[in-house]
Design a protein around this motif. Structure first.
Motif: not given
Length: 100
Positions: A54-83
């Motif tokens: 799930a993290k791999t797919y979300l990262k590919k569409v820039d919904a989340i970013t891997n800010s540092q090894r083992g730490v994930w952050s939601i992006t502005e785009y990810g915040e705006a996504l609907a289910a």
């Protein structure tokens, strides 16, 4: 993928792998018996394995970013996504047809 985004929102927008997994278990009320089912590689739970994809797919569409090894952050785009938009992510990634 949707629970991963919800969990990141619930943790203030950023979480470690372990925090993210634990928050998903909490939000989705996943019983210990389910959360502890081992993946066939016997190195991790099936839930953790699925979260990694799930993290791999979300990262590919820039919904989340891997800010540092083992730490994930939601992006502005990810915040705006609907289910329903999140449901379409795997097909978009496989087709290479994503562009936010």
């Amino acid at each position: 993928m949707w629970p991963a985004l919800l969990a990141l929102k619930a943790t203030g927008g950023s979480a470690s792998n372990e925090e993210l997994l634990n928050k998903i278990i909490d939000i989705e009320r996943i019983p210990d018996a389910i959360a502890s089912i081992a993946h066939k590689d016997n190195r991790q739970s099936k839930l953790n394995y699925n979260l990694a994809w799930a993290k791999t797919y979300l990262k590919k569409v820039d919904a989340i970013t891997n800010s540092q090894r083992g730490v994930w952050s939601i992006t502005e785009y990810g915040e705006a996504l609907a289910a329903d938009e999140v449901d379409a992510v795997p097909a978009l990634v496989r087709k290479g047809a994503y562009d936010n």
